[in-house]
Design an enzyme around this catalytic site. Sequence first.
Site, PDB file in Angstrom:
ATOM      1  N   CYS A   1      11.709  70.780  12.999  1.00 41.82           N
ATOM      2  CA  CYS A   1      10.805  69.830  12.830  1.00 41.82           C
ATOM      3  C   CYS A   1       9.318  69.886  12.777  1.00 41.82           C
ATOM      4  CB  CYS A   1      11.192  68.955  14.128  1.00 41.82           C
ATOM      5  SG  CYS A   1      10.322  67.338  14.305  1.00 41.82           S
TER       6      CYS A   1
ATOM      7  N   GLU B   1      11.142  62.862   2.427  1.00 41.53           N
ATOM      8  CA  GLU B   1      12.502  62.770   2.878  1.00 41.53           C
ATOM      9  C   GLU B   1      13.121  61.590   1.861  1.00 41.53           C
ATOM     10  OE1 GLU B   1      13.443  63.120   6.987  1.00 41.53           O
ATOM     11  OE2 GLU B   1      11.474  62.386   7.359  1.00 41.53           O
TER      12      GLU B   1
HETATM   13  C1  HEM Z   1       8.141  61.047  15.070  1.00 40.19           C
HETATM   14  C2  HEM Z   1       8.183  61.666  13.814  1.00 40.19           C
HETATM   15  C3  HEM Z   1       8.901  62.814  13.436  1.00 40.19           C
HETATM   16  C4  HEM Z   1       8.878  63.150  12.000  1.00 40.19           C
HETATM   17  C5  HEM Z   1       7.985  62.768  10.887  1.00 40.19           C
HETATM   18  C6  HEM Z   1       9.645  64.033  11.793  1.00 40.19           C
HETATM   19  C7  HEM Z   1       9.822  64.828  10.666  1.00 40.19           C
HETATM   20  C8  HEM Z   1      11.040  65.921  10.512  1.00 40.19           C
HETATM   21  C9  HEM Z   1      11.578  66.162   9.005  1.00 40.19           C
HETATM   22  C10 HEM Z   1      10.790  65.913   7.935  1.00 40.19           C
HETATM   23  C11 HEM Z   1      12.784  66.994   9.366  1.00 40.19           C
HETATM   24  C12 HEM Z   1      13.511  67.545   8.300  1.00 40.19           C
HETATM   25  C13 HEM Z   1      14.474  66.621   8.007  1.00 40.19           C
HETATM   26  C14 HEM Z   1      15.248  67.046   6.581  1.00 40.19           C
HETATM   27  O1  HEM Z   1      14.659  67.739   5.938  1.00 40.19           O
HETATM   28  O2  HEM Z   1      16.286  66.510   6.442  1.00 40.19           O
HETATM   29  C15 HEM Z   1      12.786  67.090  10.717  1.00 40.19           C
HETATM   30  C16 HEM Z   1      14.024  67.706  11.504  1.00 40.19           C
HETATM   31  C17 HEM Z   1      14.223  67.471  12.635  1.00 40.19           C
HETATM   32  N1  HEM Z   1      13.736  66.849  13.697  1.00 40.19           N
HETATM   33 FE1  HEM Z   1      11.898  65.797  13.587  1.00 40.19          FE
HETATM   34  N2  HEM Z   1      10.493  64.419  13.083  1.00 40.19           N
HETATM   35  C18 HEM Z   1      10.063  63.490  13.943  1.00 40.19           C
HETATM   36  C19 HEM Z   1      10.397  63.225  15.016  1.00 40.19           C
HETATM   37  C20 HEM Z   1      11.509  63.807  15.705  1.00 40.19           C
HETATM   38  C21 HEM Z   1      12.095  63.504  16.990  1.00 40.19           C
HETATM   39  C22 HEM Z   1      11.625  62.416  17.885  1.00 40.19           C
HETATM   40  C23 HEM Z   1      13.371  64.445  17.259  1.00 40.19           C
HETATM   41  C24 HEM Z   1      14.060  64.448  18.492  1.00 40.19           C
HETATM   42  C25 HEM Z   1      13.767  63.967  19.834  1.00 40.19           C
HETATM   43  C26 HEM Z   1      13.230  65.154  16.158  1.00 40.19           C
HETATM   44  C27 HEM Z   1      13.950  66.383  16.086  1.00 40.19           C
HETATM   45  C28 HEM Z   1      14.268  67.068  14.825  1.00 40.19           C
HETATM   46  C29 HEM Z   1      15.629  68.105  14.472  1.00 40.19           C
HETATM   47  C30 HEM Z   1      16.546  68.227  15.681  1.00 40.19           C
HETATM   48  C31 HEM Z   1      15.421  68.225  13.459  1.00 40.19           C
HETATM   49  C32 HEM Z   1      16.480  69.249  12.593  1.00 40.19           C
HETATM   50  C33 HEM Z   1      17.345  68.419  12.041  1.00 40.19           C
HETATM   51  C34 HEM Z   1      18.588  69.208  11.477  1.00 40.19           C
HETATM   52  O3  HEM Z   1      18.740  70.748  11.741  1.00 40.19           O
HETATM   53  O4  HEM Z   1      19.459  68.668  10.355  1.00 40.19           O
HETATM   54  N3  HEM Z   1      12.245  65.014  15.345  1.00 40.19           N
HETATM   55  N4  HEM Z   1      11.999  66.229  11.566  1.00 40.19           N
HETATM   56  N1  LIG Z   2      12.119  61.678  10.308  1.00 37.73           N
HETATM   57  C1  LIG Z   2      13.261  62.351  10.817  1.00 37.73           C
HETATM   58  N2  LIG Z   2      13.858  63.094   9.642  1.00 37.73           N
HETATM   59  C2  LIG Z   2      15.289  63.792  10.055  1.00 37.73           C
HETATM   60  C3  LIG Z   2      15.133  64.515  11.377  1.00 37.73           C
HETATM   61  C4  LIG Z   2      16.268  65.237  11.488  1.00 37.73           C
HETATM   62  C5  LIG Z   2      17.483  65.093  10.592  1.00 37.73           C
HETATM   63  C6  LIG Z   2      17.372  64.495   9.441  1.00 37.73           C
HETATM   64  C7  LIG Z   2      18.238  64.312   8.535  1.00 37.73           C
HETATM   65  O1  LIG Z   2      19.047  65.722   8.450  1.00 37.73           O
HETATM   66  C8  LIG Z   2      20.181  65.723   7.552  1.00 37.73           C
HETATM   67  C9  LIG Z   2      21.104  66.864   7.632  1.00 37.73           C
HETATM   68  C10 LIG Z   2      20.268  67.994   6.521  1.00 37.73           C
HETATM   69  N3  LIG Z   2      19.201  67.132   5.707  1.00 37.73           N
HETATM   70  C11 LIG Z   2      19.500  65.661   5.963  1.00 37.73           C
HETATM   71  C12 LIG Z   2      16.096  63.887   9.236  1.00 37.73           C
HETATM   72  C13 LIG Z   2      13.867  61.951  11.866  1.00 37.73           C
HETATM   73  C14 LIG Z   2      15.132  61.380  12.094  1.00 37.73           C
HETATM   74  C15 LIG Z   2      15.153  61.337  13.726  1.00 37.73           C
HETATM   75  C16 LIG Z   2      14.199  61.650  14.316  1.00 37.73           C
HETATM   76  S1  LIG Z   2      12.699  62.170  13.284  1.00 37.73           S
END
Ligand code: HEM
Ligand SMILES: N/C(=N/c1cccc(CO[C@@H]2CCNC2)c1)c1cccs1
Length: 360
Positions: free
Chosen positions: A65, A240
Amino acid sequence: HAVNTDLYTKAEEFIRLFYYEQQLSGVEDRLDEIRQSIDEEGTYTHTSTELEFGAKVAWRNSNRCIGRLFWDTLRVFDARHLDTPEAMRDALYDHIDYATNGGRIRSTITIFKPETEEHQVRLWNHQLIRYAGYEENGTVTGDPASVGFTKRCQQLGWQGEGTAYDILPLVIEADHEQPQWFEIPQEKILEVPLRHPDFDWFKDLKLKWYAVPIISDMRLEIGGLNYTAAPFNGWYMETEIGARNLADEFRYDLLPAVAEAMGLDTRRNASLWKDRALIELNQAVLHSYQTDGVNIVDHHTAAKQFQRFEQKENKCGRQATGDWTWLIPPVSPAATHIFHSSYENRMDSPNYFYQTPAYE
Ligand code: HEM
Ligand SMILES: N/C(=N/c1cccc(CO[C@@H]2CCNC2)c1)c1cccs1
């Protein structure tokens, strides 16, 4: 026996972290309480403050993240007392309303009861709000990523309208009983129609996307307890939507359409038509969300915020862990400091994990 000792060990590690970081006293008394509960009932119950701290630190520990600067601002709704699919549905409706907030998106998590040997709650949705995908002899209408889940929803009795932007129903499975599906009222769904600041023809592509990403299929682990239904949202980073959801060939595959409309030579890779189309598609996403007052962050600002997160962690005596392969944005990665940095990809607890798909 082994499992309980394992549970107590994880519980103790979490509780000691909580009491240390929050500078609380009385940790030994709390640990005695937990040890007794595990010995008598095989599990223990988090206090609301322990639960809130756990959910926030799980975000802080999410290596993939880029948005972690704001980890401590997470709004935590404790829904562990809810026992029926209808009550859980209403909590999900409330989450959508609270998080959306007319576009001024609030990072929020709703936490349902943790799994035990007797029961487990699962949300079948990948995200609470997502578009359906319908496959008809080789071509897909809507989101190809949703084809499997859409078929399962139809088997459960749900019928979509068949458009490219049908919102899928909420599917709630409680305690291994028959999953129940619920339509989300259209007025709860905030969407952004896409237009470009300079290309007037862009609106004629009739593209849109939803405002709030709410991940609903991950497991939140805190102190050895597994919260298998704990949907959480933030706001989007524009890439995204503009570089993946609408651009991937196996998603909405829109780069050729955008490039053609731009008059680019799509027959030659070296014209860099894909790169030019990507930039304009991402520009349209940013412009549209900002114009409609819906929170979104560009990948340069997000990287800067992540750099501040790294610095803030160092000040607190911690070193931010990370998954470099996910932290770099898919557009202009080397234009961010992240590309030129390295991160240890250690999985600390509390954290969010993938779990086996609830349906297949
Ligand atoms: C507040 C604005 C937030 C932004 C802009 C952000 C942005 C991102 C982005 C761009 C990704 C990669 C997603 C992908 O490539 O599919 C990501 C992954 C992730 N985010 Fe954040 N995030 C935010 C908030 C949060 C919050 C609130 C949580 C949990 C409480 C969180 C937990 C995670 C987790 C667990 C992943 C990995 C998901 C996976 O492994 O598939 N994020 N985030
Ligand atoms: N901006 C975000 N982006 C993502 C965060 C976590 C996961 C994903 C989507 O993950 C999918 C599984 C692997 N790529 C797409 C998107 C958030 C979603 C919820 C909180 S922040």
